[in-house]
Design a protein around this motif. Structure first.
Motif, mmCIF file in Angstrom:
data_model
loop_
_atom_site.group_PDB
_atom_site.id
_atom_site.type_symbol
_atom_site.label_atom_id
_atom_site.label_comp_id
_atom_site.label_asym_id
_atom_site.label_seq_id
_atom_site.Cartn_x
_atom_site.Cartn_y
_atom_site.Cartn_z
ATOM 1 N N LEU A 43 0.840 -1.205 0.000
ATOM 2 C CA LEU A 43 0.000 0.000 0.000
ATOM 3 C C LEU A 43 0.873 1.254 0.000
ATOM 4 O O LEU A 43 0.525 2.267 -0.623
ATOM 5 C CB LEU A 43 -0.921 -0.013 1.217
ATOM 6 N N ILE A 49 -6.327 -2.424 -4.290
ATOM 7 C CA ILE A 49 -6.804 -1.672 -3.130
ATOM 8 C C ILE A 49 -8.072 -2.289 -2.567
ATOM 9 O O ILE A 49 -8.224 -2.460 -1.341
ATOM 10 C CB ILE A 49 -7.036 -0.200 -3.529
ATOM 11 N N ALA A 59 -6.018 1.266 3.146
ATOM 12 C CA ALA A 59 -6.606 1.014 1.828
ATOM 13 C C ALA A 59 -7.772 1.957 1.547
ATOM 14 O O ALA A 59 -7.953 2.415 0.411
ATOM 15 C CB ALA A 59 -7.068 -0.440 1.730
#
Length: 495
Positions: free
Chosen positions: A283, A308, A343
Motif C-alpha cells: 500500500l 486496493i 486502503a
C-alpha cells in the motif's frame, strides 16, 4: 453474284463466311451457314461488351488512351480469363505481310531479337539496398503520435475492436471485478467473449502483435534492488525500505518501470495475504507512485483498483487466530483493520484524483461496496472496510447506501451474529463516525449532553423508523445527537 446470294445475310460487321467458317474449318468443324451467322453476331456482342467495360475503366482512370490493362480489368469483371503476354510499358510494333496466293494482308507483332553474346557481356545489375530498420514511437503515454509510420485515426476506426485490441470490452465491465471476481461475473465475461468469437468467420483469426519492452541495465538494476528491499524482513534494512519508498515518490524517469511495479504489487497482494507487513508495504508503494507527480498513472487505474479493494474487502488479512476472544486475536484484528484503513484512504485518493478520467469509477466502486455491505456472511473486517470505503464516497452515498440499508444490516450483522463485544464495538463506532461525517451543526451551544431531550418525540419515532431502535438510542446518547439527527434528515424536516 449467285454464289454470294446463297450466303445468309448478317446484321454484324463480322462476315460469317470469312471469319467464323474459316475458324471452324481450321478446327475441322463443318459449320452450317445459319449457325455461323448466329455465332458471329454473338461474338460481336461479346466484343462490344468487353470494349464498353474497358472504356469505363479508361475514363475512370482519367485517360484518353485505351490500354491493355483496361481490357484485362474488363475481362476480370466479366469473369473471362484475362490475356497474357502484353505489357503496357512497351510499345507494340505491328508489321504487315502478305499471306496466300490472293495476297491477303496480315498484321503481326514484331518480336525484338536479343543478341545472347551481348546479353552475356552486359554488367551485372546493381545489388539491391540492404534492409534497414528505423525506430519510432508507437504511442506516448497511451496517445499515438501523428507520424507517417503510424496508421491514421480513420483507418483505426474502420478496424473491428476485437482486431485492433480495443479496451471497450474491458471498460464495459466492472472495473473492480477483476480484483474481486465472482463466479457470476466470470461467467458473464466468458459468455460475452464466446458470443464475440461466434460472430467471426471460420477463416478469420485474431492476431495480437507482441511488443517487446526493452529496459536499460540501469533501470533493471534499480527495479531489482527496490523489489529486494521492499520484500525483505530484516529489521536492519528499514532505512533502505524508507529510502526506496522515498525514491518512488520523488524520483523522475520511472515511467518505464510503472507497469512492472504495479504487477509486482498485484502479485505480492495475491500471494501474501497472510503477511501484514508485506501488505502494508505494498500500500505504501501504491501511495508513493500516486504521489509522484512525474508519473502518468491514468492507464493503470484499472489495475490498481483491484489491489486496493482486495485489501479493503478481503475476508481474511493476516494470520488466522484460533481463539477469537484472546488478546492475541484482538491484536491481530487491530493490525488488519489498520491495513483496511490505509486502503480506504488510498481508495478515496484514487477516486478524487482519477475520477475525472474515469467518469464511472465512483459508481462502480460504490456498487462493489454495496454488494459487500449486503453480504451478511462476511466477517467483521470486510464490513469494517466497506463502511470506511462508503464513508469517503460523500453525503449522498452515505444517505442512500448506508442509512438506507442500515436497519436491516444492524439486525443481520450485529444482533443475529455471533460476533464478540469487541468486534461489535468497532462496527458501532464506525457507524457513529459515518453519522458524524454528515452531521449539520447550526449552533454549537446546542451540542450539549442533554441534546437528546431537545429532540421531539415525533423526530425520535422517525429516527427509529430510519435506522432502527438500537441505533436510534445509540445516536441519542451522543453529545452531538442533534447535529447527527439534523444531518440524517437534512432537507426533509427542520430540527
Amino acid at each position: 453474284m449467285e454464289a454470294n446470294s446463297n450466303i445468309p445475310s448478317s446484321h454484324t460487321l463480322w462476315s460469317p463466311h470469312d471469319t467464323v467458317k474459316d475458324a471452324a474449318e481450321s478446327l475441322g468443324i463443318a459449320l452450317p451457314d445459319e449457325a455461323a451467322k448466329n455465332l458471329a453476331m454473338d461474338v460481336e456482342y461479346r466484343i462490344h461488351e468487353i470494349l464498353e467495360t474497358a472504356v469505363k475503366f479508361m475514363r475512370h482512370s482519367k485517360r484518353r488512351l485505351l490500354m491493355t490493362s483496361d481490357i484485362n480489368h474488363a475481362l476480370e469483371m466479366l469473369n473471362i480469363e484475362p490475356l497474357y503476354g502484353y505489357d503496357n510499358t512497351q510499345q507494340l510494333n505491328f508489321k504487315e505481310t502478305l499471306v496466300g496466293a490472293g495476297g491477303q494482308t496480315l498484321y503481326y507483332i514484331d518480336d525484338k531479337e536479343m543478341d545472347l553474346e551481348k546479353l552475356i557481356n552486359q554488367p551485372l545489375p546493381t545489388v539491391p539496398r540492404q534492409t534497414t530498420f528505423t525506430a519510432h514511437w508507437l504511442a506516448v503515454e497511451g496517445v499515438q503520435p501523428m507520424i507517417p509510420q503510424n496508421p491514421l485515426p480513420s483507418e483505426i476506426k474502420s478496424i473491428p475492436p476485437f482486431a485492433r485490441g480495443a479496451t471497450s470490452s474491458t471498460l464495459g465491465n466492472d472495473i473492480t471485478s477483476s480484483g474481486l471476481s465472482s463466479d457470476v461475473t466470470m461467467k458473464d465475461r466468458d459468455d460475452q467473449s464466446r458470443n464475440k468469437n461466434t460472430g467471426l468467420s471460420q477463416n478469420a483469426s485474431e492476431v495480437k502483435p507482441l511488443v517487446k519492452h526493452v529496459l536499460s541495465k540501469e533501470l533493471k538494476l534499480y527495479f531489482d534492488k527496490v523489489v529486494e528491499v521492499l520484500i525483505t524482513t530484516d529489521p536492519e534494512k528499514e532505512n533502505l525500505k524508507y529510502a526506496a519508498l522515498t525514491s518512488l515518490k520523488n524520483d523522475p524517469g520511472l515511467h518505464q518501470l510503472v507497469p512492472y511495479f504495479i504487477q509486482f504489487v498485484a502479485e505480492q497482494i495475491t500471494n501474501q495475504l497472510r503477511n501484514i507487513e508485506i501488505l502494508t508495504t505494498m500500500l505504501e508503494v501504491i501511495s508513493a507512485l500516486a504521489d509522484n507527480k512525474t508519473l502518468f498513472l491514468d492507464p493503470y487505474v484499472h489495475t490498481l483498483m483491484p489491489c486496493i479493494l482486495t485489501l479493503l474487502l478481503a475476508k481474511r488479512i493476516g494470520p488466522a487466530s484460533k481463539d477469537n476472544n484472546s488478546s492475541e486475536a484482538e491484536d491481530s484484528l487491530k493490525k488488519q483493520l489498520a491495513v483496511r484503513e490505509f486502503a480506504a484512504i488510498l481508495l478515496d485518493h484514487i477516486i478524487k484524483v482519477y475520477g475525472s478520467s474515469y467518469s464511472t469509477l465512483k459508481a462502480r466502486v460504490t456498487r462493489t461496496l454495496l454488494r459487500a455491505l449486503l453480504d451478511y456472511s462476511k466477517p467483521v473486517g470486510t464490513h469494517y472496510g466497506t463502511l470506511l470505503g462508503l464513508k469517503n464516497m460523500g453525503p449522498e452515498v452515505i444517505k442512500l447506501v448506508v442509512i438506507g440499508n442500515l436497519k436491516i444490516w444492524y439486525k443481520q450483522v450485529i444482533e443475529d451474529s455471533n460476533k464478540t463485544d469487541y468486534e461489535i464495538n468497532i462496527l458501532l463506532n464506525t457507524i457513529l463516525d459515518i453519522f458524524r461525517h454528515i452531521k449539520v451543526e447550526v449552533d454549537n451551544a446546542e451540542n450539549t449532553s442533554d441534546g437528546a431531550q431537545s429532540i421531539s418525540e415525533d423526530v425520535k419515532l422517525k429516527l427509529e423508523e430510519r435506522v432502527g431502535t438500537k441505533l436510534a438510542e445509540l445516536i441519542l446518547e451522543q453529545p452531538d445527537a442533534i447535529a447527527i439527527v439534523r444531518g440524517i434528515f437534512f432537507g426533509e424536516i427542520n430540527i
